[in-house]
Each structure stands twice: as C-alpha cells, then as structure tokens.
Design an enzyme around this catalytic site. Structure first.
Site, PDB file in Angstrom:
ATOM      1  N   ASN A   9       0.866  -1.180   0.000  1.00  0.00           N
ATOM      2  CA  ASN A   9       0.000   0.000   0.000  1.00  0.00           C
ATOM      3  C   ASN A   9       0.899   1.225   0.000  1.00  0.00           C
ATOM      4  O   ASN A   9       1.471   1.577   1.028  1.00  0.00           O
ATOM      5  CB  ASN A   9      -0.893  -0.032   1.253  1.00  0.00           C
ATOM      6  N   LYS A  11       0.094   4.202  -0.287  1.00  0.00           N
ATOM      7  CA  LYS A  11      -0.579   5.390   0.277  1.00  0.00           C
ATOM      8  C   LYS A  11      -0.375   6.590  -0.657  1.00  0.00           C
ATOM      9  O   LYS A  11      -0.249   6.404  -1.858  1.00  0.00           O
ATOM     10  CB  LYS A  11      -0.094   5.673   1.700  1.00  0.00           C
ATOM     11  N   HIS A  96      -9.551   0.737   4.764  1.00  0.00           N
ATOM     12  CA  HIS A  96      -8.285   0.978   5.473  1.00  0.00           C
ATOM     13  C   HIS A  96      -8.554   1.919   6.652  1.00  0.00           C
ATOM     14  O   HIS A  96      -9.395   2.824   6.557  1.00  0.00           O
ATOM     15  CB  HIS A  96      -7.255   1.581   4.513  1.00  0.00           C
ATOM     16  N   GLU A  98      -7.041   4.366   7.767  1.00  0.00           N
ATOM     17  CA  GLU A  98      -6.876   5.799   7.486  1.00  0.00           C
ATOM     18  C   GLU A  98      -8.134   6.358   6.821  1.00  0.00           C
ATOM     19  O   GLU A  98      -8.525   7.499   7.055  1.00  0.00           O
ATOM     20  CB  GLU A  98      -5.627   6.024   6.620  1.00  0.00           C
ATOM     21  N   GLU A 168      -5.418  -5.339  10.464  1.00  0.00           N
ATOM     22  CA  GLU A 168      -4.445  -4.276  10.702  1.00  0.00           C
ATOM     23  C   GLU A 168      -4.771  -3.566  12.012  1.00  0.00           C
ATOM     24  O   GLU A 168      -5.642  -2.683  12.036  1.00  0.00           O
ATOM     25  CB  GLU A 168      -4.488  -3.259   9.554  1.00  0.00           C
ATOM     26  N   GLY A 174       2.145   2.151  10.612  1.00  0.00           N
ATOM     27  CA  GLY A 174       3.036   3.292  10.439  1.00  0.00           C
ATOM     28  C   GLY A 174       3.699   3.755  11.722  1.00  0.00           C
ATOM     29  O   GLY A 174       4.286   4.831  11.777  1.00  0.00           O
ATOM     30  N   SER A 213       3.405  -2.246  10.342  1.00  0.00           N
ATOM     31  CA  SER A 213       4.854  -2.180  10.556  1.00  0.00           C
ATOM     32  C   SER A 213       5.566  -3.496  10.255  1.00  0.00           C
ATOM     33  O   SER A 213       6.498  -3.882  10.967  1.00  0.00           O
ATOM     34  CB  SER A 213       5.161  -1.704  11.982  1.00  0.00           C
TER      35      SER A 213
HETATM   36  C1  PEP Z   1      -0.812   0.029   5.965  1.00  0.00           C
HETATM   37  O1  PEP Z   1      -0.878   1.198   5.673  1.00  0.00           O
HETATM   38  O2  PEP Z   1      -1.702  -0.739   5.580  1.00  0.00           O
HETATM   39  C2  PEP Z   1       0.326  -0.426   6.765  1.00  0.00           C
HETATM   40  C3  PEP Z   1       0.291  -1.639   7.262  1.00  0.00           C
HETATM   41  O3  PEP Z   1       1.351   0.467   6.953  1.00  0.00           O
HETATM   42  P1  PEP Z   1       2.800   0.163   7.633  1.00  0.00           P
HETATM   43  O4  PEP Z   1       3.301  -1.125   7.042  1.00  0.00           O
HETATM   44  O5  PEP Z   1       3.631   1.333   7.265  1.00  0.00           O
HETATM   45  O6  PEP Z   1       2.557   0.042   9.092  1.00  0.00           O
END
Ligand code: PEP
Length: 252
Positions: A9, A11, A96, A98, A168, A174, A213
C-alpha cells in the site's frame, strides 16, 4: 492450502520518477518470487503509469480506494470500480483505517464498496482492526466483529470466496510497533473462527493478511503463524529490496 498474498500500500506517496525507480527495482527481482501472490497499490493517479512501468505479470496492480457508487456519473473527484477494472486493477483496498479515521468511512459504506468491487470483478482487500483504546478496553473482538458483520450482512459468506481480509491493528500502522506474532495470530484465528461458524470451507480458504509495521526483519515470524497468510505492507513497500524480501518471507 491457502497461497500467501502480499500487497504493498503505497498510500499517498510517489512521483513518476520515484515510481519508475521503485518499479525498475521490482521488475529486476520479480523472477525471485515463487509461491506467493504479490500486488502493489499505487495512488490512483499513478495506477496506469505504474502498470505500464511493470514488465512482469508476477506483480498485480490494486487500488487503495474507490467510489461507493456502483455506476459512473456526476460524482466529482471519485473513481469507479469499472474505471479501476479498465486500468487493470485486480484488487482494491477497502476500509483501510486511514479512510475510516480521516475520511469517516463507516462500516456500511465499506460494505457497499465491497459489494460494488465484487460486482465489478475486483477482489476487495477488506481491512479490519482495532485502535489501542479499543484493545485496552476489551472490546477488540466486538469491533472487528462489527466490521466483518456489516460486510457479511450485505454480501453473504459465500462471497468471501472472493474477498481477502487484512487484519491491521490501528496502533501498529506506520508506528514501527508491530503486533507480536502471537497477538496477530490470536486475532487471525478469531476472524477465521467467526467465518467458520458460517461456512467452514470458505473460512479455511480465506486469505487473511496481517498489516502493521511489517519489515524484512519481522515478516518471517509473523507469516509463519498458522492463520497469517501474508501481509499488507505500507512503509516497507516503498523500497523494492525490502518489499521483495517481505514477499519472499511469505513464500510457501
Ligand atoms: C498500511 O498502511 O496498511 C500499513 C500496514 O502500513 P505500515 O506497514 O507502514 O505500518
């Protein structure tokens, strides 16, 4: 046997120059990918550019979001499922955290989008997960259940044959804080058991990614858990070497 699936992703990151460099790195290493499905999800403005830059069929393209409206029309600024299909998207990330937190997407909007994506022949990557407050106050499972129930109630369990789930935990996205393999496995098992209560066969076949992460140094242990079938990768998907290393960690 479920085939692991790793999706990147990106973003709202990138430029044509950045993407060309990243995709050149992915192209060069794509022949190393075996026994894992892989996709990258660029910003929608760059989907076509990214697709044209890819020289391999091994890496599929996905989108990060799409309109809830099933048909094209007077929806300024939106992009439809049929447009994503036209651009060659095989996947779309939906719900997601976000989008839920920043843009106020509700469970019912996410469910509608899942239906629209399925109708358009695009595989949704349905994101679910709890905040730290929700985890600490003991309502994690009910939050994840509500997120799943909204979709199950609309599309039905049979449609989950064509749905990927991404667990997630919001507190791990992040932040550099990863759920431990045991913490992640516990929630993945909960999700699969919930689906299993509706249809054992479908539950056994649903790919459930972990996201939050994931890095080359923690991917193998996470993906080694029995109910973790790969990952949804944010930050580390912006580096070709890291992303390929993570994909390889998921291989069976
Ligand atoms: C994500 O945005 O779906 C995500 C898992 O980000 P990160 O790997 O940076 O934590």
């Amino acid at each position: 046997m479920r085939k692991p699936f790793v999706a990147g992703n990106w973003k709202m990151h990138g430029s044509k120059a950045f993407i060309l460099n990243l995709v050149t790195g992915l192209n060069a290493k794509s022949s190393e990918l075996k026994g894992v499905d892989v996709a990258i999800c660029p910003p929608s403005l760059y989907i076509d550019f990214t697709k044209r830059s890819l020289s391999t069929e091994v890496i599929a393209i996905g989108a990060q979001n799409m309109a809830e409206e099933p048909h094209q029309g007077a929806f300024t600024g939106e992009g439809s499922a049929s447009m994503l299909k036209d651009l060659g998207c095989r996947y779309v990330i939906l719900g997601h955290s976000e989008r839920r937190a920043i843009y106020g997407e509700t469970n019912s909007e996410v469910a509608n989008k899942v239906q629209v994506a399925l109708d358009a022949g695009i595989t949704p990557i349905l994101c679910v997960g709890e905040t730290l407050e929700e985890r600490e106050s003991g309502i994690m499972e009910s939050i994840i259940s509500e997120q799943l129930d909204a979709v199950l109630g609309l599309v039905g369990i049979a449609a989950f044959k064509g749905v990927v789930i991404a667990y997630e935990p919001v507190w791990a996205i992040g932040t550099g804080v990863t759920a431990s393999p045991e913490q992640a496995q516990e929630v993945h098992a909960f999700i699969r058991a919930k689906l299993s209560g509706l249809d054992e066969n479908i539950a056994a076949g649903v790919v459930i990614q972990y996201g939050g992460s994931v890095k080359p140094n923690n991917a193998k242990e996470l993906f080694g858990q029995p109910d973790i079938d790969g990952g949804l990768i944010g930050g580390a998907s912006l580096d070709a070497d890291d992303f390929i290393a993570i994909c390889k960690a998921a291989e069976i």
